[in-house]
Design a protein around this motif. Sequence first.
Motif, mmCIF file in Angstrom:
data_model
loop_
_atom_site.group_PDB
_atom_site.id
_atom_site.type_symbol
_atom_site.label_atom_id
_atom_site.label_comp_id
_atom_site.label_asym_id
_atom_site.label_seq_id
_atom_site.Cartn_x
_atom_site.Cartn_y
_atom_site.Cartn_z
ATOM 1 N N TYR A 1 32.153 50.415 -81.426
ATOM 2 C CA TYR A 1 32.205 51.691 -81.059
ATOM 3 C C TYR A 1 33.003 51.428 -79.533
ATOM 4 O O TYR A 1 33.136 50.591 -78.881
ATOM 5 C CB TYR A 1 30.588 52.091 -80.275
ATOM 6 C CG TYR A 1 29.927 52.376 -81.634
ATOM 7 C CD1 TYR A 1 30.085 53.542 -82.223
ATOM 8 C CD2 TYR A 1 28.965 51.508 -81.984
ATOM 9 C CE1 TYR A 1 29.454 53.745 -83.618
ATOM 10 C CE2 TYR A 1 28.207 51.430 -82.867
ATOM 11 C CZ TYR A 1 28.336 52.596 -83.969
ATOM 12 O OH TYR A 1 27.550 52.786 -84.841
ATOM 13 N N TRP A 2 33.630 52.738 -78.934
ATOM 14 C CA TRP A 2 34.365 52.367 -77.839
ATOM 15 C C TRP A 2 34.613 54.051 -77.189
ATOM 16 O O TRP A 2 34.444 54.859 -77.929
ATOM 17 C CB TRP A 2 35.797 51.912 -77.652
ATOM 18 C CG TRP A 2 36.867 52.574 -78.676
ATOM 19 C CD1 TRP A 2 37.433 53.548 -78.219
ATOM 20 C CD2 TRP A 2 37.062 52.599 -80.194
ATOM 21 N NE1 TRP A 2 38.289 54.194 -79.292
ATOM 22 C CE2 TRP A 2 38.024 53.799 -80.441
ATOM 23 C CE3 TRP A 2 36.572 51.954 -81.103
ATOM 24 C CZ2 TRP A 2 38.316 53.764 -81.778
ATOM 25 C CZ3 TRP A 2 36.657 52.190 -82.607
ATOM 26 C CH2 TRP A 2 37.899 53.055 -82.904
ATOM 27 N N CYS A 3 34.675 53.930 -75.796
ATOM 28 C CA CYS A 3 34.933 55.323 -75.049
ATOM 29 C C CYS A 3 36.318 55.789 -75.163
ATOM 30 O O CYS A 3 37.185 54.858 -74.780
ATOM 31 C CB CYS A 3 34.155 55.165 -73.783
ATOM 32 S SG CYS A 3 34.565 56.552 -72.893
ATOM 33 N N CYS B 1 28.340 62.427 -77.651
ATOM 34 C CA CYS B 1 29.448 62.493 -76.691
ATOM 35 C C CYS B 1 30.615 62.668 -77.500
ATOM 36 O O CYS B 1 30.862 61.767 -78.410
ATOM 37 C CB CYS B 1 29.616 61.557 -75.798
ATOM 38 S SG CYS B 1 30.865 61.745 -74.761
ATOM 39 N N PRO B 2 31.397 63.694 -77.334
ATOM 40 C CA PRO B 2 32.611 63.964 -78.367
ATOM 41 C C PRO B 2 33.637 62.841 -77.841
ATOM 42 O O PRO B 2 34.694 62.819 -78.498
ATOM 43 C CB PRO B 2 33.015 65.183 -77.900
ATOM 44 C CG PRO B 2 32.564 65.597 -76.517
ATOM 45 C CD PRO B 2 31.333 64.880 -76.560
ATOM 46 N N HIS B 3 33.460 61.994 -77.005
ATOM 47 C CA HIS B 3 34.322 61.146 -76.506
ATOM 48 C C HIS B 3 34.029 59.628 -77.035
ATOM 49 O O HIS B 3 34.816 58.710 -76.824
ATOM 50 C CB HIS B 3 34.679 61.005 -75.003
ATOM 51 C CG HIS B 3 35.114 62.346 -74.690
ATOM 52 N ND1 HIS B 3 36.320 63.065 -74.933
ATOM 53 C CD2 HIS B 3 34.465 63.307 -73.979
ATOM 54 C CE1 HIS B 3 36.438 64.303 -74.423
ATOM 55 N NE2 HIS B 3 35.265 64.300 -73.953
ATOM 56 N N LEU B 4 32.968 59.417 -77.909
ATOM 57 C CA LEU B 4 32.398 58.434 -78.415
ATOM 58 C C LEU B 4 33.727 58.081 -79.680
ATOM 59 O O LEU B 4 33.487 58.888 -80.621
ATOM 60 C CB LEU B 4 31.274 58.341 -78.807
ATOM 61 C CG LEU B 4 30.601 57.148 -79.467
ATOM 62 C CD1 LEU B 4 30.480 55.861 -78.754
ATOM 63 C CD2 LEU B 4 29.224 57.420 -80.145
ATOM 64 N N ILE C 1 32.521 49.744 -72.741
ATOM 65 C CA ILE C 1 31.865 50.031 -71.581
ATOM 66 C C ILE C 1 32.306 51.483 -71.086
ATOM 67 O O ILE C 1 33.460 51.569 -70.968
ATOM 68 C CB ILE C 1 31.856 49.148 -70.543
ATOM 69 C CG1 ILE C 1 31.641 47.547 -70.556
ATOM 70 C CG2 ILE C 1 31.508 49.448 -68.964
ATOM 71 C CD1 ILE C 1 30.313 47.666 -71.143
ATOM 72 N N GLY C 2 31.547 52.381 -70.876
ATOM 73 C CA GLY C 2 31.798 53.829 -70.386
ATOM 74 C C GLY C 2 32.342 53.957 -68.988
ATOM 75 O O GLY C 2 32.097 52.764 -68.264
ATOM 76 N N ASP D 1 30.636 55.094 -66.611
ATOM 77 C CA ASP D 1 29.643 54.887 -65.834
ATOM 78 C C ASP D 1 29.184 53.497 -65.682
ATOM 79 O O ASP D 1 28.234 53.066 -65.062
ATOM 80 C CB ASP D 1 28.503 55.649 -66.173
ATOM 81 C CG ASP D 1 27.955 55.423 -67.664
ATOM 82 O OD1 ASP D 1 28.581 54.523 -68.340
ATOM 83 O OD2 ASP D 1 26.888 56.012 -67.927
ATOM 84 N N GLY D 2 30.068 52.407 -66.480
ATOM 85 C CA GLY D 2 29.794 51.216 -66.448
ATOM 86 C C GLY D 2 28.395 50.707 -67.487
ATOM 87 O O GLY D 2 28.070 49.618 -67.495
ATOM 88 N N GLN D 3 28.113 51.577 -68.228
ATOM 89 C CA GLN D 3 27.113 51.258 -69.165
ATOM 90 C C GLN D 3 27.562 51.058 -70.585
ATOM 91 O O GLN D 3 28.647 51.326 -70.753
ATOM 92 C CB GLN D 3 26.022 52.472 -69.270
ATOM 93 C CG GLN D 3 25.305 52.594 -67.825
ATOM 94 C CD GLN D 3 24.557 51.549 -67.479
ATOM 95 O OE1 GLN D 3 23.873 51.049 -68.435
ATOM 96 N NE2 GLN D 3 24.672 51.136 -66.224
ATOM 97 N N ALA D 4 26.988 50.678 -71.327
ATOM 98 C CA ALA D 4 27.319 50.192 -72.889
ATOM 99 C C ALA D 4 27.653 51.559 -73.648
ATOM 100 O O ALA D 4 26.962 52.260 -73.266
ATOM 101 C CB ALA D 4 26.590 49.485 -73.468
ATOM 102 N N VAL D 5 28.435 51.478 -74.520
ATOM 103 C CA VAL D 5 28.918 52.512 -75.451
ATOM 104 C C VAL D 5 28.329 52.258 -76.861
ATOM 105 O O VAL D 5 28.611 51.439 -77.424
ATOM 106 C CB VAL D 5 30.497 52.699 -75.456
ATOM 107 C CG1 VAL D 5 30.886 53.861 -76.428
ATOM 108 C CG2 VAL D 5 31.184 52.923 -74.126
#
Length: 76
Positions: free
Chosen positions: A41-43, A15-18, A50-51, A53-57
């Motif tokens: 890592y972060w979004c 994802c380009p936003h990672l 956490i992204g 959608d509530g899931q790990a990044v």
Amino acid sequence: MSDPLFATVTLEDLCPHLCWKDRFVQPAPGEVTFPSRDGLYWCIFTQTVIGPDGQAVDPVSCSSRERPCFGTGKIS
């Protein structure tokens, strides 16, 4: 030494936003950089591990175009 976390992920898949700290370092000419293996890592949308959608990044979970927030940061 092989790292299974990165074995199936390419930069084009991410994802380009990672974000990761090495992403902001200019590589030397001819050098290819890959996400840091230190787990930091972060979004860009949530500014956390956490992204939207509530899931790990991380590179594996942020390489699935099936993830609802992939590429847009929107979950609906």
